[in-house]
Scaffold this motif. Structure first.
Motif, PDB file in Angstrom:
ATOM      1  N   MET A 282       6.792   2.203  13.892  1.00  0.00           N
ATOM      2  CA  MET A 282       6.610   0.602  13.630  1.00  0.00           C
ATOM      3  C   MET A 282       7.696  -0.245  13.806  1.00  0.00           C
ATOM      4  N   SER A 283       7.332  -1.684  13.775  1.00  0.00           N
ATOM      5  CA  SER A 283       8.651  -2.550  13.782  1.00  0.00           C
ATOM      6  C   SER A 283       9.529  -2.282  12.630  1.00  0.00           C
ATOM      7  N   GLU A 284      10.750  -2.739  12.635  1.00  0.00           N
ATOM      8  CA  GLU A 284      11.586  -2.450  11.640  1.00  0.00           C
ATOM      9  C   GLU A 284      11.149  -3.360  10.240  1.00  0.00           C
ATOM     10  N   GLY A 285      10.686  -4.403  10.454  1.00  0.00           N
ATOM     11  CA  GLY A 285      10.011  -5.080   9.319  1.00  0.00           C
ATOM     12  C   GLY A 285       8.939  -4.204   8.606  1.00  0.00           C
ATOM     13  N   GLU A 286       7.992  -3.911   9.337  1.00  0.00           N
ATOM     14  CA  GLU A 286       6.889  -2.902   8.897  1.00  0.00           C
ATOM     15  C   GLU A 286       7.247  -1.631   8.504  1.00  0.00           C
ATOM     16  N   ALA A 287       8.245  -1.204   9.078  1.00  0.00           N
ATOM     17  CA  ALA A 287       8.793   0.203   8.572  1.00  0.00           C
ATOM     18  C   ALA A 287       9.383   0.032   7.243  1.00  0.00           C
ATOM     19  N   GLN A 288      10.015  -1.142   7.205  1.00  0.00           N
ATOM     20  CA  GLN A 288      10.551  -1.358   5.642  1.00  0.00           C
ATOM     21  C   GLN A 288       9.536  -1.572   4.573  1.00  0.00           C
ATOM     22  N   ARG A 289       8.450  -2.397   4.903  1.00  0.00           N
ATOM     23  CA  ARG A 289       7.480  -2.522   4.082  1.00  0.00           C
ATOM     24  C   ARG A 289       6.656  -1.160   3.707  1.00  0.00           C
ATOM     25  N   VAL A 290       6.530  -0.257   4.605  1.00  0.00           N
ATOM     26  CA  VAL A 290       5.622   0.860   4.501  1.00  0.00           C
ATOM     27  C   VAL A 290       6.434   1.845   4.071  1.00  0.00           C
ATOM     28  N   SER A 291       7.733   1.958   3.965  1.00  0.00           N
ATOM     29  CA  SER A 291       8.541   2.851   3.719  1.00  0.00           C
ATOM     30  C   SER A 291       8.401   3.517   2.217  1.00  0.00           C
ATOM     31  N   GLY A 292       8.186   2.549   1.319  1.00  0.00           N
ATOM     32  CA  GLY A 292       8.265   2.672   0.090  1.00  0.00           C
ATOM     33  C   GLY A 292       6.803   3.408  -0.615  1.00  0.00           C
ATOM     34  N   PRO A 293       5.634   2.861  -0.056  1.00  0.00           N
ATOM     35  CA  PRO A 293       4.486   3.506  -0.232  1.00  0.00           C
ATOM     36  C   PRO A 293       4.511   4.906   0.462  1.00  0.00           C
ATOM     37  N   PHE A 294       4.830   4.895   1.648  1.00  0.00           N
ATOM     38  CA  PHE A 294       4.973   6.254   2.510  1.00  0.00           C
ATOM     39  C   PHE A 294       5.579   7.419   1.434  1.00  0.00           C
ATOM     40  N   ARG A 295       6.861   6.991   0.887  1.00  0.00           N
ATOM     41  CA  ARG A 295       7.540   7.881   0.075  1.00  0.00           C
ATOM     42  C   ARG A 295       6.888   8.123  -1.248  1.00  0.00           C
ATOM     43  N   ASP A 296       6.359   7.075  -1.766  1.00  0.00           N
ATOM     44  CA  ASP A 296       5.747   7.355  -2.881  1.00  0.00           C
ATOM     45  C   ASP A 296       4.539   8.370  -2.837  1.00  0.00           C
ATOM     46  N   THR A 297       3.572   8.199  -1.619  1.00  0.00           N
ATOM     47  CA  THR A 297       2.501   8.991  -1.350  1.00  0.00           C
ATOM     48  C   THR A 297       2.928  10.497  -1.248  1.00  0.00           C
ATOM     49  N   LEU A 298       4.259  10.858  -0.425  1.00  0.00           N
ATOM     50  CA  LEU A 298       4.653  12.065  -0.108  1.00  0.00           C
ATOM     51  C   LEU A 298       4.956  12.630  -1.582  1.00  0.00           C
ATOM     52  N   GLN A 299       5.526  11.804  -2.371  1.00  0.00           N
ATOM     53  CA  GLN A 299       5.835  12.313  -3.502  1.00  0.00           C
ATOM     54  C   GLN A 299       4.649  12.581  -4.555  1.00  0.00           C
ATOM     55  N   SER A 300       4.023  11.785  -4.554  1.00  0.00           N
ATOM     56  CA  SER A 300       2.927  11.976  -5.511  1.00  0.00           C
ATOM     57  C   SER A 300       1.895  13.078  -5.176  1.00  0.00           C
ATOM     58  N   GLN A 301       1.810  13.482  -3.776  1.00  0.00           N
ATOM     59  CA  GLN A 301       1.080  14.383  -3.344  1.00  0.00           C
ATOM     60  C   GLN A 301      -0.451  14.291  -3.761  1.00  0.00           C
ATOM     61  N   GLU A 302      -0.735  12.773  -3.813  1.00  0.00           N
ATOM     62  CA  GLU A 302      -2.255  12.692  -3.956  1.00  0.00           C
ATOM     63  C   GLU A 302      -2.907  12.283  -2.851  1.00  0.00           C
ATOM     64  N   PRO A 303      -4.145  12.397  -2.639  1.00  0.00           N
ATOM     65  CA  PRO A 303      -4.932  12.053  -1.352  1.00  0.00           C
ATOM     66  C   PRO A 303      -5.029  10.394  -1.409  1.00  0.00           C
ATOM     67  N   PHE A 304      -4.901   9.821  -0.059  1.00  0.00           N
ATOM     68  CA  PHE A 304      -5.124   8.319  -0.170  1.00  0.00           C
ATOM     69  C   PHE A 304      -5.854   8.059   1.017  1.00  0.00           C
ATOM     70  N   ALA A 305      -6.325   6.749   0.898  1.00  0.00           N
ATOM     71  CA  ALA A 305      -7.261   6.198   1.916  1.00  0.00           C
ATOM     72  C   ALA A 305      -7.028   4.755   2.278  1.00  0.00           C
ATOM     73  N   GLY A 306      -7.324   4.138   3.369  1.00  0.00           N
ATOM     74  CA  GLY A 306      -7.386   2.766   3.798  1.00  0.00           C
ATOM     75  C   GLY A 306      -6.162   2.240   3.765  1.00  0.00           C
ATOM     76  N   PHE A 307      -5.071   2.851   4.211  1.00  0.00           N
ATOM     77  CA  PHE A 307      -3.802   2.216   4.037  1.00  0.00           C
ATOM     78  C   PHE A 307      -3.674   1.598   5.520  1.00  0.00           C
ATOM     79  N   GLU A 308      -3.363   0.359   5.451  1.00  0.00           N
ATOM     80  CA  GLU A 308      -3.113  -0.289   6.707  1.00  0.00           C
ATOM     81  C   GLU A 308      -1.844  -0.406   7.097  1.00  0.00           C
ATOM     82  N   ALA A 309      -1.549  -0.199   8.276  1.00  0.00           N
ATOM     83  CA  ALA A 309       0.103  -0.472   8.546  1.00  0.00           C
ATOM     84  C   ALA A 309      -0.086  -0.803  10.191  1.00  0.00           C
ATOM     85  N   VAL A 310       0.779  -1.776  10.618  1.00  0.00           N
ATOM     86  CA  VAL A 310       1.091  -2.142  11.917  1.00  0.00           C
ATOM     87  C   VAL A 310       1.975  -1.377  12.821  1.00  0.00           C
ATOM     88  N   PHE A 311       1.492  -0.382  13.684  1.00  0.00           N
ATOM     89  CA  PHE A 311       2.377   0.246  14.599  1.00  0.00           C
ATOM     90  C   PHE A 311       2.679  -0.725  15.775  1.00  0.00           C
TER      91      PHE A 311
END
Lengths: 608, 134
Positions: A282-311
């Motif tokens: 991802m672009s630096e900005g997008e990676a920054q935006r996504v990094s939070g939710p990404f980390r949280d999801t990995l931590q939560s171990q909960e299924p997720f869906a419909g997450f949009e990100a710009v690669f």
């Protein structure tokens, strides 16, 4: 010395009598000797027995060692071999070696149990003309072993009842032993060994049975592996056939699997992605935006869906991926990361963005048109100081001819006024020049239907929400119009939206809005008809507003803009009440064929 | 001796009203200026030959609306309309409502003087006819 001398105690022969005590001593000594002799004989026997049992123990131990080594080797084969055939061959060789058989084979039972397929055969050097590839019938002793699941041997094979099952050309068999390969309580194959010098023993049977067990384990492993492979192949081909990108990350977010779609989607080979994280694409900005939710999801171990990100594609293109994922757990239930599926929503998003861009362009256009009006207003305002200057100049000229102080004062005042108005004009021209820069319209030949189609996505949702049908009756075959596309879109949008708003103000169930177009002399006439609340009669004349009136937000403004656009195109716009209900707004636009030549001269101010 | 005719000037632009007012005086008339149509409508009392030089586009009451209001109240006087745009439809409308002349800004001073004189002349005739009739 004669033979008699050597036999002094021959019975019946009168020997010189020894003194009684000597006689007793001799007897005693003789008895003692006999005892010793007996003892020696016993000792010797004992020793011989011990020797023998020692040798036997030694042999047993050697045999056990051999068996143990062979079993270990066979077990090892299960783990190391890449196929069942390979493992079975090693296990069979061990079995042959340990039991002392000189030939044998391994067969697998066909699924229906009717025949054996020979996996391999070791004839031990004896000639055998039976094609090992031919299926062997399950009969004779093999049938017994298959049925009972117990190892069996026959040491006098040529004299046994089984010999009749031997096909002609089969190698000679002195003795045979069969051990079953059993899986889940069923015999699935046989270990056959034969021609052991001296014949098989129960012990051999037990050993062979152990090897049979090992072979069965190997077979089960191989089948499991095969099933796993098939399952994985199925999964892989599925994963690789779909258009979605499938990927897995470990709990730290590093990619551990990456389906080849990444090549198409993002331009990177799958193997290059391993070890990286999705954020690396991802672009630096997008990676920054996504990094939070990404980390949280990995931590939560909960299924997720419909997450949009710009690669970012390798070529720099933006790719919008919508991702869903489920946590991966191993057999122990331990968390191993996430398995995710990403699908390319760029097309959809591009459409949305296009729409948004069109929206903002139109909004911008609205501003521009307003500025256009302002600029045209400025032109009008420029006339004011010019008119004033001309008149002040006339006054000044008049005063200049007059005598006296009063005339002089008036002259000076008029000149001051002229200067003031000239400055004002200059400022206006300056402002106007700035506006003009921004508003040059671009007229091209347009298919009205295409223009209509472009604005449809912008309003369709609103109509769907309102439950009001939107009917488009604009023939693609109509003559092309000669117009600024964005401006025409703006007019259409204004009218269609006004219509919708008018309908939403009333509660009829049979609302509908129609956009229809027909060709006239050198022009198209476009009618937008609603079934809304209509326009009060006394409001018709100022519907389209004027430059000087303070325009309210919304409708008034939109219509004023629409009018200025339509008129700038040399067309007209008017509104009329429908006979039943609602209002029809109609406007005309020149067709390309007629207006193209003189159009270049009609833009006036806009040409700057 | 007849009273000096008055030229009323109505335009939202003070520079225009000031210049037009002075010019009207230069050519021998009295002048009275207003920067809104409503202001003129309130103040105007017909009391002798006069004409109205009226801008058509103004915020609030427009020139056309003022024309109509004057017609409605019967306070007629010759009207010369001014327009900033080549706003044909507005001018046509004004003429239909009885305007005697039209000036498109920026206009040559001579045109102004000419149409204002003609308008005043009409008014003088009207006043003459009125007094003869009375």
């Amino acid at each position: 010395m004669s033979a008699k001398d050597s036999n002094p105690a021959t019975p019946g022969e009168k020997l010189p009598r020894l003194p009684e005590d000597v006689q007793r001593l001799v007897e005693e000594r003789t008895a003692e000797l006999a005892r010793i002799n007996e003892q020696l004989r016993k000792d010797l026997e004992e020793s011989q027995r011990a020797n023998k049992s020692f040798a036997e123990a030694l042999e047993r131990s050697r045999q056990l060692g051999l068996e143990t080594t062979a079993l270990v080797k066979a077990s090892r084969a299960i783990l190391d071999s890449k196929s069942f055939e390979e493992a079975a061959r090693i296990i069979f060789d061990c079995c042959e070696e340990v039991t002392g058989a000189t030939s044998g084979y391994v067969t697998l039972l066909a699924k229906d149990g009717s025949r054996n397929d020979v996996l391999f055969l070791d004839s031990g050097g004896r000639p055998c003309e039976v094609d090992p590839d031919l299926p062997a019938h399950v009969r004779g002793l093999r049938e017994v072993v298959c049925r009972t699941g117990r190892t069996a041997y026959e040491n006098n094979f040529p004299a046994s009842e089984w010999v009749e099952f031997i096909p002609p050309g089969h190698m000679t068999l002195d003795n045979v032993m069969f051990a079953p390969l059993r899986l889940e309580g069923k015999t699935v194959g046989l270990f056959g060994v034969a021609n052991k010098p001296g014949g098989f023993t129960d012990r051999d049977a037990r050993v062979a049975e152990a090897f049979g067990e090992l072979a069965a384990v190997a077979l089960r492993n191989s089948l499991t592996l095969q099933a796993l492979q098939e399952s994985e192949n199925r999964y892989r081909s599925l994963v690789e056939a779909i258009s979605e990108w499938v990927w897995e990350v470990d709990p730290g977010g590093a990619l551990t699997y990456c389906s080849p779609q990444i090549q198409d989607l993002l331009g990177h080979p799958a193997e290059d992605a391993l070890g990286k994280t999705p954020l690396d694409f991802m672009s630096e900005g997008e990676a920054q935006r996504v990094s939070g939710p990404f980390r949280d999801t990995l931590q939560s171990q909960e299924p997720f869906a419909g997450f949009e990100a710009v690669f970012l594609h390798r070529d720099g293109q933006r790719v919008v991926l919508e991702t869903g994922g489920v946590p991966i757990r191993d057999a122990d239930g331990d968390y191993r990361g996430f398995r995710c599926v990403s699908r390319d929503t760029t097309q959809r998003t591009r459409a949305e963005q296009r729409e948004a861009a069109l929206q903002s362009q139109l909004a911008h256009m609205g501003r521009l048109t307003t500025m256009g009006e302002l600029a045209s207003g400025l032109a009008h305002e420029l006339n004011q100081p010019l008119a004033a200057i001309a008149m002040f100049a006339a006054v000044a000229a008049h005063e200049a001819k007059a005598d006296g102080e009063q005339g002089r004062q008036k002259l000076i005042e008029a000149c001051d006024d002229i200067g003031e108005q000239a400055r004002r004009a200059g400022q206006l021209i300056h402002r106007m020049r700035q506006f003009v820069k921004k508003i040059a319209p671009r007229r091209t030949a347009l298919n009205l239907r295409s223009v209509v189609d472009e604005i449809l996505p912008l309003v369709q949702n609103d109509f769907r929400h309102a439950g009001i049908p939107l009917n488009i009756d604009v023939d693609r075959a109509l003559p092309m119009i000669w117009a600024d596309k964005l401006q025409v879109e703006q007019v259409l949008l204004n009218l269609v939206r006004n219509g919708l708003e008018a309908m939403q103000r009333t509660d009829f169930a049979d609302h509908q809005l129609s956009v229809a177009a027909k060709a006239g002399e050198g022009r198209l006439e476009i009618a937008v008809r609603d079934t809304g609340d209509g326009i009060p009669k006394d409001r018709f004349h100022d519907l389209f507003g004027t430059f000087y009136t303070t325009k309210p937000e919304g409708m008034g403004m939109g219509l004023a803009i629409s009018r200025s656009i339509v008129e700038a195109h040399g067309g007209y716009i008017w509104a009329a009440p429908n006979s039943d209900r609602g209002t029809t707004f109609t406007f005309t636009l020149p067709t390309a064929d007629k207006d193209r030549e003189d159009a270049s001269g009609t833009d006036g101010l806009h040409r700057g | 001796m007849q009273a000096v005719p008055t030229v009323f000037i109505v335009d939202d632009d003070p520079a225009v009203t000031k210049a037009a007012g002075q010019l009207a005086e230069v050519i021998g008339f009295k002048s009275q200026v207003f920067n809104s149509a409503a202001g003129f409508l309130d103040a105007y009392r017909p009391n002798g030959p006069a004409c109205l030089v009226l801008d058509l586009r103004m915020p609030g009451m427009s020139g056309i609306e003022l024309q109509q209001a004057l017609l409605n109240t019967g306070k007629t006087l010759p009207i010369v309309v001014m327009t900033g745009h080549a706003d044909t439809r507005l001018v046509v409308k004004a003429m239909q409502l009885g305007a005697v002349g039209c000036l498109e800004k920026p206009f040559p001073v001579e045109d102004f003087c000419k149409v204002v004189r003609e308008a005043v002349q009409q008014s003088e005739e009207a006043w003459r006819n009125r007094s003869h009739g009375s």
